[in-house]
Motif scaffolding. Sequence first.
Motif, short mmCIF file in Angstrom:
data_model
loop_
_atom_site.label_atom_id
_atom_site.label_comp_id
_atom_site.label_asym_id
_atom_site.label_seq_id
_atom_site.Cartn_x
_atom_site.Cartn_y
_atom_site.Cartn_z
N SER A 28 -1.52 85.56 71.88
CA SER A 28 -0.09 85.33 72.04
C SER A 28 0.35 84.05 71.33
O SER A 28 -0.33 83.02 71.42
CB SER A 28 0.27 85.23 73.53
N LEU A 29 1.47 84.14 70.62
CA LEU A 29 2.06 82.96 69.98
C LEU A 29 2.87 82.17 71.00
O LEU A 29 3.10 82.61 72.13
CB LEU A 29 2.96 83.39 68.83
N LEU A 44 -0.01 84.16 59.21
CA LEU A 44 0.07 82.70 59.17
C LEU A 44 -0.62 82.14 57.92
O LEU A 44 -0.14 81.16 57.33
CB LEU A 44 -0.56 82.11 60.43
N ASP A 45 -1.74 82.74 57.52
CA ASP A 45 -2.47 82.28 56.33
C ASP A 45 -1.64 82.46 55.06
O ASP A 45 -1.87 81.76 54.06
CB ASP A 45 -3.80 83.02 56.19
N ASN A 49 5.82 80.66 58.82
CA ASN A 49 5.91 79.77 59.99
C ASN A 49 6.86 80.32 61.05
O ASN A 49 7.46 79.58 61.81
CB ASN A 49 6.34 78.37 59.56
N THR A 50 7.02 81.65 61.03
CA THR A 50 7.90 82.29 62.01
C THR A 50 7.12 83.36 62.77
O THR A 50 6.07 83.82 62.33
CB THR A 50 9.11 82.96 61.32
N CYS A 51 7.66 83.75 63.90
CA CYS A 51 7.11 84.86 64.69
C CYS A 51 7.60 86.16 64.06
O CYS A 51 8.82 86.36 63.94
CB CYS A 51 7.57 84.75 66.14
N PRO A 52 6.71 87.06 63.62
CA PRO A 52 7.15 88.27 62.91
C PRO A 52 8.11 89.14 63.71
O PRO A 52 9.02 89.75 63.14
CB PRO A 52 5.83 89.02 62.67
N GLN A 56 11.58 83.73 65.10
CA GLN A 56 11.77 82.35 65.54
C GLN A 56 10.81 81.45 64.78
O GLN A 56 9.66 81.82 64.53
CB GLN A 56 11.48 82.21 67.04
N VAL A 57 11.26 80.23 64.46
CA VAL A 57 10.38 79.26 63.82
C VAL A 57 9.36 78.78 64.85
O VAL A 57 9.70 78.46 65.99
CB VAL A 57 11.19 78.05 63.27
#
Length: 421
Positions: A28-29, A44-45, A49-52, A56-57
Amino acid sequence: MVRDDLYITVPSFFLCPISLDVMKSPVSLCTGVTYDRSSIQRWLDNGNNTCPATMQVLYTKDFVPNRNLQSLIQIWSDSVQNRVDSPESKAVTESELVPSRDQVLSAIADVERHCENNRVDSLVKIVRFALDSDENRDFLAKVDGFVARLVGLLHNVDGGVELLEMVLKALDLVLEKIDDREWLKNSMLKRQSEGENRCNCLDSLLLVLQRGSSGSKIASLRVLKSITMDAESKLLIAEKEGLVSELLNLIEPEKTPAVIENCLSCLIAISTPKRNKVKLVHLGAIRTFSKLLLESNLAVSIVEKVLKLLETMSSRKEGRVEICEDPECVAAILNKVMKVSSVATENAVTTLWSVCYLFRDQKAQEAVIKGNGLTKILLLMQSNCSPSVRQMCSDLLKIFRVYSKSCLSCYDTKTTHIMPF
């Protein structure tokens, strides 16, 4: 291969929002959205820098394992595999996969009346019902006598492994809904009366850990951890013959990651009493932890738990001796500093501080210096580490300054002896 005549409904919350496949390692993010580890790591790699899902940043790119969901997925997967492998498997409908409340109440009553095979069938219905929703799990926990019946079945190891597996899966699913954990602990750890089979539920838990599927092992470990509540329960669990040894056997690198992580959680839970720490050391826990740390691609949560256990072991003389006698262990601990997470770093530094500063072990000090530990310690002090970590780093630097002067003095003495002029 899944049979064409077997209709399987996959719960939507088991699917990764990115790959749309059933998640193997759900994490979980910070936004609360859960993804499969490999999918979100690739996202992320790639510099995102956002939640897909929410866009959200992310204020942090750290993620945490969703162990509850992983356990549910494992139980569901085992249930599906059993239906696929069964020669009697037939086309099933969604209504058969998720029984009604009336059907479940009937199944609960049947658990007490029927023979082993029929009991297993009834428990399969109960587990399917519980897997479907949180509301269903809440309903089951409130059924009068349901949890007590499950515990009663665990007091009889003669019921067979398959039955015990299903009992533990059902119990695991409603664990979070049980209000009286003290009652659960006492009921599971008490011995039966003289006229009955003299065992407690630990016998059943151990049997499933030895012979059960991965999903049932995870359920057994989660139930075991839930009853590890106080010093008395921790001692009783550790004293169960073969149980701690089996927990150590299950954290071999080739085992399922979810099983390893749940085993480590159980070991952390029972390791606080001094007697249990010493027992773990004598059973070879240090070598097992060291071997695991040397593995590549370990999940962050697994590394954190291994280092936490090593920190716990280092609080006892017996543990410090074993750590210091294994140079690979010290090197592996040092290698995790500033590489995994702030939690892992703090656990690693605390262990190094214990063996090098408190215990003043020369072998450990040499291993740290050989591993370029001084540079790591200096870098860590300049980072945004906690005050306790900074103080331990300061103590370690003092020790290594003394150690370096001692080595230099020894070298000068030898040189003077060889070249007196």
